[in-house]
Design a protein around this motif. Sequence first.
Motif, short mmCIF file in Angstrom:
data_model
loop_
_atom_site.label_atom_id
_atom_site.label_comp_id
_atom_site.label_asym_id
_atom_site.label_seq_id
_atom_site.Cartn_x
_atom_site.Cartn_y
_atom_site.Cartn_z
N GLY A 2 0.82 -1.21 0.00
CA GLY A 2 0.00 0.00 0.00
C GLY A 2 0.85 1.26 0.00
O GLY A 2 0.99 1.95 -1.02
N LEU A 3 1.46 1.55 1.15
CA LEU A 3 2.23 2.78 1.31
C LEU A 3 3.35 2.91 0.27
O LEU A 3 3.49 3.94 -0.38
CB LEU A 3 2.83 2.85 2.72
N GLU A 4 4.13 1.82 0.13
CA GLU A 4 5.26 1.91 -0.80
C GLU A 4 4.82 2.08 -2.23
O GLU A 4 5.41 2.86 -2.97
CB GLU A 4 6.13 0.64 -0.69
N VAL A 5 3.78 1.35 -2.61
CA VAL A 5 3.31 1.47 -3.99
C VAL A 5 2.85 2.91 -4.25
O VAL A 5 3.19 3.51 -5.28
CB VAL A 5 2.14 0.48 -4.25
N ALA A 6 2.13 3.48 -3.29
CA ALA A 6 1.62 4.84 -3.47
C ALA A 6 2.76 5.84 -3.63
O ALA A 6 2.78 6.65 -4.56
CB ALA A 6 0.72 5.24 -2.30
N VAL A 7 3.74 5.80 -2.70
CA VAL A 7 4.78 6.82 -2.79
C VAL A 7 5.73 6.59 -3.97
O VAL A 7 6.23 7.53 -4.57
CB VAL A 7 5.61 6.97 -1.48
N ARG A 8 5.93 5.34 -4.33
CA ARG A 8 6.82 5.02 -5.44
C ARG A 8 6.31 5.65 -6.75
O ARG A 8 7.09 6.08 -7.59
CB ARG A 8 6.90 3.50 -5.60
#
Length: 465
Positions: A186-192
Amino acid sequence: MGAGIPLAKGAIVPDDVSRHGMWSSRWLFVLAATGSAVGLGNIWKFPYITGENGGGAFVVVYLLCIAAIGIPIMMAEVMLGRSGRQSPINTMRSLIRESGGHRSWSVIGWMGVLAGVLILSFYAVIAGWAVFYVFRLASGVFEGVDGSQSSALFGEFLSNPWAVLLWQTLFMVATIVIVARGVARGLEVAVRWLMPILLLLLVGLVGYAAVYGDFGQGFAFLFSFDASRLTWDGTLTAMGHAFFTLSLGMGAIMAYGAYMPSQASISTTVVTIGVLDTVVALAAGLAIFPIVFVEGLVPGAGPGLMFETLPVAFGNLPFGAVLGTIFFLLVSFAAITSAISLTEPALAFLVEEYNAKRWRVAISLGAVCWLLGIGTVLSFNVWADAKLFGLTFFDLVDYVSGKIMLPLGGLLIALFAGWVLNRRIADEQLGFEGLRREVWDLVIRFVAPLGVLVVFGYTIYQSFG
Ligand code: TRP
């Protein structure tokens, strides 16, 4: 914790890993923390408070606050989080145990959870306005409008609670979907994805402002230092904003720090994040002021700068509808990567405490923030005249969280890190020796806490004195 934490799959997690997951590299931590820091604070708030406080002189004070107070407190949060590897509440509990501190220091974690819920409740409402403006700009309604027409359009939207509620709900759902998926998915995919797009869009907008705006005047407004414009009030606003813009004082960065790889250097990483956040705020100013000036509009319009003034500029410049749409898309992306960080302290704590599934906790937490947010939705219409101490529901939540809880949280974090935390832990985490170690001690024990005390003391004095 010697034996580590057994996971559902039966794997054993060593002590230097968090049960909630880990950032896959130092760089992902930088993206996530920058995503948290860069938000409505940079693009909506920084330009308008700079406008209200006269430009250059305010910017200088703001930069000083970031360097002398913000960066050290951010380092303290990351250090605490990474050595605890849990939610801020449980991280504080274990660090207190290891350092022999008083139990009541865990108030840092508790207050942070509460502040996060309060901030997210109104943050989602304002972010919802920005999402609505993506579509509104795209529709071309601002073509050729003047200031009063634009204000009327904004006022008409705000006066309809159902419309505001709809966009707040949408933003909240998107936030919950991302956080429910967890750190890696979730978080990583969004910020990436969102952070690089955001930076590209911003560069494009500054370029546009350079070509079509009055870049010289915009630049001079932001950077020409005129000491006579310095005010005590502006100084305090600058300090408060340094906290808000770096996401400090409520454990968001502590929670993110808990997922940071052990080998990465805290000082370099935090300085990178602070610089990126500052660059984005200044770039947002450079994207906004030149086009405000070229259209002969005023920079000191206050909170309406982004929703009333700016659309006038876009409505009258070449390719304005397209660029305006892109601008609000940028704001929406920036807001969502910040919103997800506001949930992390509470989310991680509830998962730990009840051994609950992350998605269940995310939905419940989202529901609470959404409900509270309705108070903010109504503050601009139905409840506009319902005031306590002269403040609407929104003003009150904004004031208590931003002007009281964040500075108090930041002060306690600095004091805990400087005076209570086990020396060995700080040395291990920061890797400072000799002069650097002494400078660190001086800053975290005296400079940062005293800086915050000044703001905080003055705020209290102003409110109750
Ligand atoms: N820093 C974000 C902004 O500038 C807002 C934000 C995200 C925040 N997380 C936070 C503010 C935690 C205070 C505390 O818009």
